[in-house]
Design an enzyme around this catalytic site. Structure first.
Site, PDB file in Angstrom:
ATOM      1  N   ASN A  12      20.062  61.578  77.700  1.00  0.00           N
ATOM      2  CA  ASN A  12      19.193  62.689  78.092  1.00  0.00           C
ATOM      3  C   ASN A  12      19.891  63.417  79.238  1.00  0.00           C
ATOM      4  O   ASN A  12      19.924  62.919  80.360  1.00  0.00           O
ATOM      5  CB  ASN A  12      17.829  62.134  78.537  1.00  0.00           C
ATOM      6  CG  ASN A  12      16.912  63.227  79.061  1.00  0.00           C
ATOM      7  OD1 ASN A  12      17.232  64.413  78.962  1.00  0.00           O
ATOM      8  ND2 ASN A  12      15.783  62.829  79.630  1.00  0.00           N
ATOM      9  N   TRP A  13      20.440  64.553  78.908  1.00  0.00           N
ATOM     10  CA  TRP A  13      21.232  65.281  79.915  1.00  0.00           C
ATOM     11  C   TRP A  13      20.361  66.008  80.936  1.00  0.00           C
ATOM     12  O   TRP A  13      20.856  66.541  81.905  1.00  0.00           O
ATOM     13  CB  TRP A  13      22.160  66.294  79.225  1.00  0.00           C
ATOM     14  CG  TRP A  13      23.252  65.688  78.413  1.00  0.00           C
ATOM     15  CD1 TRP A  13      23.436  64.364  78.110  1.00  0.00           C
ATOM     16  CD2 TRP A  13      24.343  66.387  77.782  1.00  0.00           C
ATOM     17  NE1 TRP A  13      24.559  64.204  77.335  1.00  0.00           N
ATOM     18  CE2 TRP A  13      25.126  65.432  77.116  1.00  0.00           C
ATOM     19  CE3 TRP A  13      24.701  67.728  77.709  1.00  0.00           C
ATOM     20  CZ2 TRP A  13      26.269  65.771  76.391  1.00  0.00           C
ATOM     21  CZ3 TRP A  13      25.837  68.080  76.990  1.00  0.00           C
ATOM     22  CH2 TRP A  13      26.620  67.107  76.346  1.00  0.00           C
ATOM     23  N   LYS A  14      19.086  66.089  80.674  1.00  0.00           N
ATOM     24  CA  LYS A  14      18.149  66.793  81.563  1.00  0.00           C
ATOM     25  C   LYS A  14      18.664  68.215  81.841  1.00  0.00           C
ATOM     26  O   LYS A  14      19.244  68.833  80.953  1.00  0.00           O
ATOM     27  CB  LYS A  14      17.910  65.969  82.828  1.00  0.00           C
ATOM     28  CG  LYS A  14      17.481  64.526  82.488  1.00  0.00           C
ATOM     29  CD  LYS A  14      17.004  63.736  83.647  1.00  0.00           C
ATOM     30  CE  LYS A  14      16.591  62.348  83.186  1.00  0.00           C
ATOM     31  NZ  LYS A  14      16.067  61.500  84.253  1.00  0.00           N
ATOM     32  N   HIS A  98       8.448  63.039  78.425  1.00  0.00           N
ATOM     33  CA  HIS A  98       9.231  62.436  79.509  1.00  0.00           C
ATOM     34  C   HIS A  98       8.426  62.497  80.812  1.00  0.00           C
ATOM     35  O   HIS A  98       7.707  63.461  81.053  1.00  0.00           O
ATOM     36  CB  HIS A  98      10.568  63.175  79.667  1.00  0.00           C
ATOM     37  CG  HIS A  98      11.518  62.434  80.541  1.00  0.00           C
ATOM     38  ND1 HIS A  98      11.436  62.454  81.912  1.00  0.00           N
ATOM     39  CD2 HIS A  98      12.560  61.609  80.229  1.00  0.00           C
ATOM     40  CE1 HIS A  98      12.386  61.681  82.409  1.00  0.00           C
ATOM     41  NE2 HIS A  98      13.080  61.155  81.418  1.00  0.00           N
ATOM     42  N   GLU A 100       9.233  63.224  83.716  1.00  0.00           N
ATOM     43  CA  GLU A 100       9.487  64.415  84.541  1.00  0.00           C
ATOM     44  C   GLU A 100       8.641  65.586  84.059  1.00  0.00           C
ATOM     45  O   GLU A 100       8.182  66.404  84.859  1.00  0.00           O
ATOM     46  CB  GLU A 100      10.993  64.741  84.519  1.00  0.00           C
ATOM     47  CG  GLU A 100      11.764  63.755  85.403  1.00  0.00           C
ATOM     48  CD  GLU A 100      13.186  63.465  84.948  1.00  0.00           C
ATOM     49  OE1 GLU A 100      13.722  64.198  84.106  1.00  0.00           O
ATOM     50  OE2 GLU A 100      13.754  62.465  85.440  1.00  0.00           O
ATOM     51  N   GLU A 170      10.112  53.894  79.985  1.00  0.00           N
ATOM     52  CA  GLU A 170      10.842  54.334  81.171  1.00  0.00           C
ATOM     53  C   GLU A 170       9.953  54.175  82.401  1.00  0.00           C
ATOM     54  O   GLU A 170       9.150  55.070  82.715  1.00  0.00           O
ATOM     55  CB  GLU A 170      11.242  55.805  81.040  1.00  0.00           C
ATOM     56  CG  GLU A 170      12.203  56.085  79.907  1.00  0.00           C
ATOM     57  CD  GLU A 170      13.070  57.308  80.215  1.00  0.00           C
ATOM     58  OE1 GLU A 170      14.295  57.150  80.188  1.00  0.00           O
ATOM     59  OE2 GLU A 170      12.531  58.385  80.494  1.00  0.00           O
ATOM     60  N   GLY A 176      16.549  57.336  87.883  1.00  0.00           N
ATOM     61  CA  GLY A 176      17.367  58.022  88.886  1.00  0.00           C
ATOM     62  C   GLY A 176      17.430  57.329  90.227  1.00  0.00           C
ATOM     63  O   GLY A 176      17.900  57.891  91.206  1.00  0.00           O
ATOM     64  N   SER A 216      17.925  54.038  85.075  1.00  0.00           N
ATOM     65  CA  SER A 216      19.134  53.510  85.722  1.00  0.00           C
ATOM     66  C   SER A 216      19.964  52.601  84.812  1.00  0.00           C
ATOM     67  O   SER A 216      20.519  51.590  85.265  1.00  0.00           O
ATOM     68  CB  SER A 216      18.778  52.789  87.032  1.00  0.00           C
ATOM     69  OG  SER A 216      18.194  53.709  87.945  1.00  0.00           O
ATOM     70  N   GLY A 237      19.963  58.611  81.455  1.00  0.00           N
ATOM     71  CA  GLY A 237      20.014  59.893  82.160  1.00  0.00           C
ATOM     72  C   GLY A 237      21.375  60.090  82.810  1.00  0.00           C
ATOM     73  O   GLY A 237      22.357  60.446  82.154  1.00  0.00           O
ATOM     74  N   GLY A 238      21.450  59.832  84.106  1.00  0.00           N
ATOM     75  CA  GLY A 238      22.648  60.121  84.904  1.00  0.00           C
ATOM     76  C   GLY A 238      23.952  59.634  84.287  1.00  0.00           C
ATOM     77  O   GLY A 238      24.948  60.373  84.252  1.00  0.00           O
TER      78      GLY A 238
END
Ligand code: 13P
Length: 258
Positions: A12-14, A98, A100, A170, A176, A216, A237-238
């Site tokens: 997930n590149w956000k 998600h 976010e 999640e 993150g 993470s 993610g990251g």
């Protein structure tokens, strides 16, 4: 890990990667991952890069997904993107609900339910995100929150469709933060999710549902997470933003498949 369920690793590149950066990242991933089999690899770039990457990923073993969609099929909905538009640029998957979006944009279970319904109607595979915040975990409400997200977010899914849905657990406190859930903590919730799906829908179908862990995930912790019976992949993610990070996660998850 259960080999009946093909593991799925999703990036997930956000809100990251302009088109030129996205192309560079995808070229690197194609180079590193071209011979990976037995594992489904999905990337979810921002909308602006989807069309370009859809072309670049044709005939590759990496599939395309979006980070959201709108529940209506077309019309006066400024700023929104429909399921058929996503399919038009080559998407097969779509992330829905998600945390976010729930927390920054007020997305509710009802909105999630309508989006999941639309995705299934248009033959997109929904990756439905559920998970508790830190204070909810500390108050012992983890299962209650996950149950609320699942029961209401999947309220428009039919029994015969549930095996197609991917669930992503999640925990918000792990996103993150560099502080992932332990394999044991993840498995405890994943097993709960599978049992709940079995009770609400159908046990045999629930046994086929893939449940990803997200929060993470890194090359250093993926193998341990994947050892758990009900952890069938990861939503990353990251670490999905670098060629090395994402390809190492796929490779180390894959080691556990064979
Ligand atoms: P991180 O891997 O950066 O913690 O993000 C997880 C996530 O939110 C994936 O959807």
């Amino acid at each position: 890990m259960n080999l009946q369920r093909k593991p799925i690793i999703t990036g997930n590149w956000k809100m990251n990667q302009k088109i030129s950066e996205a192309i560079e990242l995808v070229n690197g991933l194609k180079r590193e991952l071209y011979d990976e089999e037995g594992i489904e690899i999905v990337i979810c770039p921002p909308y602006t890069a989807l069309s370009e990457l859809g072309e670049s990923l044709q005939d590759s073993n990496i599939q395309l997904g979006a980070q959201d969609l709108f529940w209506e099929s077309s019309g006066a909905y400024t700023g929104e993107v429909s399921a058929s538009m996503l399919k038009d640029v080559g998407c097969r998957y779509v992330i829905i609900g998600h945390s976010e979006r729930r927390h920054y944009l007020g997305e509710t279970n009802e909105m999630v339910a309508k989006k999941v319904r639309r995705a299934l109607d248009e033959k997109l595979i929904p990756i439905v995100c559920v998970g508790e915040r830190l204070e909810e975990r500390e108050e012992g409400k983890t299962f209650e929150v996950v149950k609320d997200h699942l029961a209401n977010g999947l309220s428009l899914v039919k029994k015969e469709e549930i095996h197609e849905v991917v669930i992503a657990y999640e925990p918000v406190w792990a996103i993150g933060t560099g502080k992932n859930a332990t394999a044991g903590q993840a498995e405890e919730v994943h097993a709960f999710i599978r049992k709940l799906l079995g009770d609400v829908f159908d046990k045999t179908a629930a046994a086929r549902v893939r449940i990803q862990y997200g929060g993470s995930v890194k090359p250093e912790n993926i193998a341990e997470l994947m050892e758990e019976e009900d952890v069938n992949g990861a939503l990353v993610g990251g670490a999905s933003l670098t060629i090395e990070g994402f390809s190492q996660i796929v490779k180390r998850a894959h080691i556990r498949v064979s």
